[in-house]
Design a protein around this motif. Structure first.
Motif, mmCIF file in Angstrom:
data_model
loop_
_atom_site.group_PDB
_atom_site.id
_atom_site.type_symbol
_atom_site.label_atom_id
_atom_site.label_comp_id
_atom_site.label_asym_id
_atom_site.label_seq_id
_atom_site.Cartn_x
_atom_site.Cartn_y
_atom_site.Cartn_z
ATOM 1 N N PHE A 38 22.662 -8.369 18.101
ATOM 2 C CA PHE A 38 22.154 -7.677 16.922
ATOM 3 C C PHE A 38 22.035 -6.169 17.113
ATOM 4 C CE2 PHE A 38 20.515 -12.016 16.607
ATOM 5 C CZ PHE A 38 20.958 -12.369 15.345
ATOM 6 N N TRP A 39 22.532 -5.636 18.224
ATOM 7 C CA TRP A 39 22.365 -4.209 18.504
ATOM 8 C C TRP A 39 23.657 -3.581 18.993
ATOM 9 C CZ3 TRP A 39 18.184 -1.434 17.199
ATOM 10 C CH2 TRP A 39 17.015 -2.131 16.890
ATOM 11 N N GLY A 40 23.825 -2.295 18.673
ATOM 12 C CA GLY A 40 24.958 -1.545 19.159
ATOM 13 C C GLY A 40 24.583 -0.098 19.426
ATOM 14 N N THR A 41 25.389 0.578 20.232
ATOM 15 C CA THR A 41 25.183 1.993 20.523
ATOM 16 C C THR A 41 26.214 2.814 19.749
ATOM 17 O OG1 THR A 41 26.593 1.805 22.481
ATOM 18 C CG2 THR A 41 24.211 1.586 22.796
ATOM 19 N N ILE A 42 25.855 4.059 19.440
ATOM 20 C CA ILE A 42 26.764 4.958 18.735
ATOM 21 C C ILE A 42 26.875 6.271 19.504
ATOM 22 C CG2 ILE A 42 26.423 3.977 16.441
ATOM 23 C CD1 ILE A 42 24.387 6.157 15.853
ATOM 24 N N LEU A 43 28.063 6.844 19.467
ATOM 25 C CA LEU A 43 28.325 8.119 20.134
ATOM 26 C C LEU A 43 29.330 8.875 19.279
ATOM 27 C CD1 LEU A 43 27.983 9.944 22.667
ATOM 28 C CD2 LEU A 43 29.958 8.748 23.646
ATOM 29 N N TYR A 49 14.108 -2.859 5.083
ATOM 30 C CA TYR A 49 13.933 -4.311 5.141
ATOM 31 C C TYR A 49 14.206 -4.900 3.764
ATOM 32 C CZ TYR A 49 11.752 -8.859 5.945
ATOM 33 O OH TYR A 49 11.519 -10.205 6.063
ATOM 34 N N ASP A 50 15.002 -5.951 3.717
ATOM 35 C CA ASP A 50 15.313 -6.616 2.451
ATOM 36 C C ASP A 50 14.347 -7.761 2.209
ATOM 37 O OD1 ASP A 50 17.419 -4.901 2.235
ATOM 38 O OD2 ASP A 50 18.998 -6.422 2.334
ATOM 39 N N VAL A 51 13.561 -7.645 1.134
ATOM 40 C CA VAL A 51 12.636 -8.703 0.745
ATOM 41 C C VAL A 51 13.293 -9.486 -0.393
ATOM 42 C CG1 VAL A 51 10.317 -9.258 -0.073
ATOM 43 C CG2 VAL A 51 10.687 -7.240 1.369
ATOM 44 N N LEU A 52 13.728 -10.720 -0.120
ATOM 45 C CA LEU A 52 14.410 -11.523 -1.126
ATOM 46 C C LEU A 52 13.393 -12.206 -2.035
ATOM 47 C CD1 LEU A 52 16.719 -11.047 0.981
ATOM 48 C CD2 LEU A 52 17.620 -13.278 0.263
ATOM 49 N N LEU A 53 13.197 -11.619 -3.220
ATOM 50 C CA LEU A 53 12.306 -12.242 -4.197
ATOM 51 C C LEU A 53 12.986 -13.467 -4.811
ATOM 52 C CD1 LEU A 53 10.952 -9.009 -5.909
ATOM 53 C CD2 LEU A 53 10.000 -10.263 -3.960
ATOM 54 N N THR A 54 14.293 -13.353 -5.060
ATOM 55 C CA THR A 54 15.157 -14.476 -5.402
ATOM 56 C C THR A 54 16.455 -14.251 -4.631
ATOM 57 O OG1 THR A 54 16.305 -13.472 -7.282
ATOM 58 C CG2 THR A 54 14.151 -14.488 -7.731
ATOM 59 N N ASN A 55 17.450 -15.098 -4.849
ATOM 60 C CA ASN A 55 18.729 -14.905 -4.172
ATOM 61 C C ASN A 55 19.445 -13.639 -4.622
ATOM 62 O OD1 ASN A 55 18.598 -17.127 -2.509
ATOM 63 N ND2 ASN A 55 19.577 -18.498 -3.978
ATOM 64 N N ARG A 56 19.086 -13.106 -5.793
ATOM 65 C CA ARG A 56 19.762 -11.922 -6.309
ATOM 66 C C ARG A 56 18.837 -10.723 -6.525
ATOM 67 N NH1 ARG A 56 24.955 -12.847 -7.887
ATOM 68 N NH2 ARG A 56 25.614 -15.022 -8.052
ATOM 69 N N LEU A 57 17.554 -10.955 -6.670
ATOM 70 C CA LEU A 57 16.593 -9.874 -6.883
ATOM 71 C C LEU A 57 15.954 -9.514 -5.536
ATOM 72 C CD1 LEU A 57 15.285 -8.134 -9.119
ATOM 73 C CD2 LEU A 57 13.460 -9.850 -9.233
ATOM 74 N N ILE A 58 16.212 -8.272 -5.073
ATOM 75 C CA ILE A 58 15.848 -7.879 -3.713
ATOM 76 C C ILE A 58 15.064 -6.574 -3.741
ATOM 77 C CG2 ILE A 58 16.741 -7.287 -1.430
ATOM 78 C CD1 ILE A 58 19.252 -8.935 -2.197
ATOM 79 N N TRP A 65 14.180 -8.974 11.185
ATOM 80 C CA TRP A 65 15.266 -8.500 10.331
ATOM 81 C C TRP A 65 15.014 -7.120 9.718
ATOM 82 C CZ3 TRP A 65 19.408 -11.369 11.200
ATOM 83 C CH2 TRP A 65 19.212 -12.678 11.613
ATOM 84 N N PHE A 66 14.411 -6.233 10.491
ATOM 85 C CA PHE A 66 14.319 -4.834 10.101
ATOM 86 C C PHE A 66 15.609 -4.120 10.527
ATOM 87 C CE2 PHE A 66 9.880 -5.994 10.049
ATOM 88 C CZ PHE A 66 9.371 -5.262 8.996
#
Length: 249
Positions: free
Chosen positions: A108-113, A161-170, A138-139
Motif C-alpha cells: 500500500f506504499w510507494g516512494t517518489i523521486l 479519506y473517502d466516507v461511503l455514505l452509499t455506493n455512489r454518494l461519498i 484507508w487514509f
C-alpha cells in the motif's frame, strides 16, 4: 478416506494426480502470448481529482488538482499538478507542476523521486522526494520534501479519506499543509508553517469515472505568510464554497 491422485500428507502428488497445466497447452503464465504477468502490464491513467469553481467574500475563481500515471504496478511515471486562482488575487503561491518516478515498496506504499516547478511570479525549481499510499483505516496520504534552487527546504502534507455514505454518494474530508525553511518574499511565502487547509467535499458518482461535487474549504495562513497576505490586501483566513467535477480515465 484416501482418494486416487490425492496425498493429504503434504508429500509429492501421486502418479495419477491431475496435471495442473492440462488446460494451458504447455504455456506458462509468463509466456502465454498476450497474457503477461498482471503486475508487469503498463497501465496509463488520468485523474482530475478536483476541477472546481469557487466563491467567497473576495470574489470567484478556479482551482485544480490532478495527476497522470503510466507504468506497471512497481514503477510508474507520475505527473501531478495543483493550483488556485481567485479574481483580484495573484495565482496561489503553492501552485505547481511535478514529475516523479514512483516505486512501490510495500502493498500500500510507494516512494517518489523527481522535480517540482512552481507556477506564477517568482517561480522556483525543486528536487523532490517523498512517500505516498494508504495509511491504516484507508487514509490516502502524500508526504513530500523539497530542496529548492535557492537553497530553501520545504515540505507538503496531503491527506484525505473517502466516507461511503452509499455506493455512489461519498463524503471526502481533506487536509493540506505546507512549510518552508525560510521566506521567499517574491512568492509571498514566509518561513515556518505556511498554511493549513481543511476541505469537505460531497460527490455523487453518476458513473465511476464521472462525479460532480460540492464542498466547503477553510484555509489559514500563518506567520510571515499571513503578514505577506495582509500587505497584499488579502485576508489570511479564507472560507470558500466550491462546486466541481472529478473525472478519470
Amino acid at each position: 478416506m484416501n482418494m486416487p491422485g490425492m496425498d493429504m500428507s503434504g508429500g509429492k502428488p501421486g502418479a495419477d494426480a491431475r496435471d495442473p497445466d492440462a488446460y494451458s497447452d504447455g504455456y506458462k503464465n509468463s509466456t502465454l502470448p498476450g497474457y503477461e504477468m498482471a503486475d508487469r502490464i503498463s497501465v496509463a491513467k488520468v485523474l482530475v481529482d478536483e476541477l472546481e469553481f469557487l466563491t467567497n467574500k473576495q470574489g470567484q475563481g478556479i482551482s485544480w488538482s490532478g495527476q497522470i500515471t503510466n507504468g506497471p504496478d512497481n514503477d510508474k511515471l507520475l505527473l501531478r499538478s495543483q493550483g488556485l486562482k481567485q479574481s483580484g488575487e495573484r495565482l496561489d503561491p503553492e501552485s505547481s507542476v511535478e514529475a516523479f518516478w514512483w516505486h512501490g515498496q510495500r502493498p500500500f506504499w510507494g516512494t517518489i523521486l523527481g522535480v517540482r516547478q512552481d507556477i506564477g511570479p517568482g517561480a522556483h525549481r525543486w528536487i523532490a522526494a517523498g512517500i505516498e499510499g494508504l495509511a491504516p483505516y484507508w487514509f490516502d496520504v502524500q508526504l513530500t520534501g523539497y530542496v529548492g534552487d535557492d537553497g530553501r527546504l520545504a515540505a507538503r502534507l496531503k491527506a484525505s479519506y473517502d466516507v461511503l455514505l452509499t455506493n455512489r454518494l461519498i463524503l471526502v474530508p481533506q487536509l493540506e499543509s505546507n512549510a518552508y525553511s525560510k521566506a521567499a518574499p517574491e512568492r509571498g511565502l514566509g518561513g515556518g508553517l505556511s498554511n493549513l487547509e481543511l476541505g469537505l467535499r460531497m460527490r455523487y458518482e453518476i458513473h465511476r469515472k464521472i462525479a460532480p461535487y460540492v464542498g466547503f474549504v477553510w484555509e489559514r495562513s500563518f506567520g510571515e505568510t499571513a503578514d505577506f497576505r495582509r500587505l497584499a490586501g488579502e485576508n489570511p483566513t479564507e472560507r470558500r464554497f466550491v462546486a466541481g467535477l472529478r473525472i478519470w480515465w
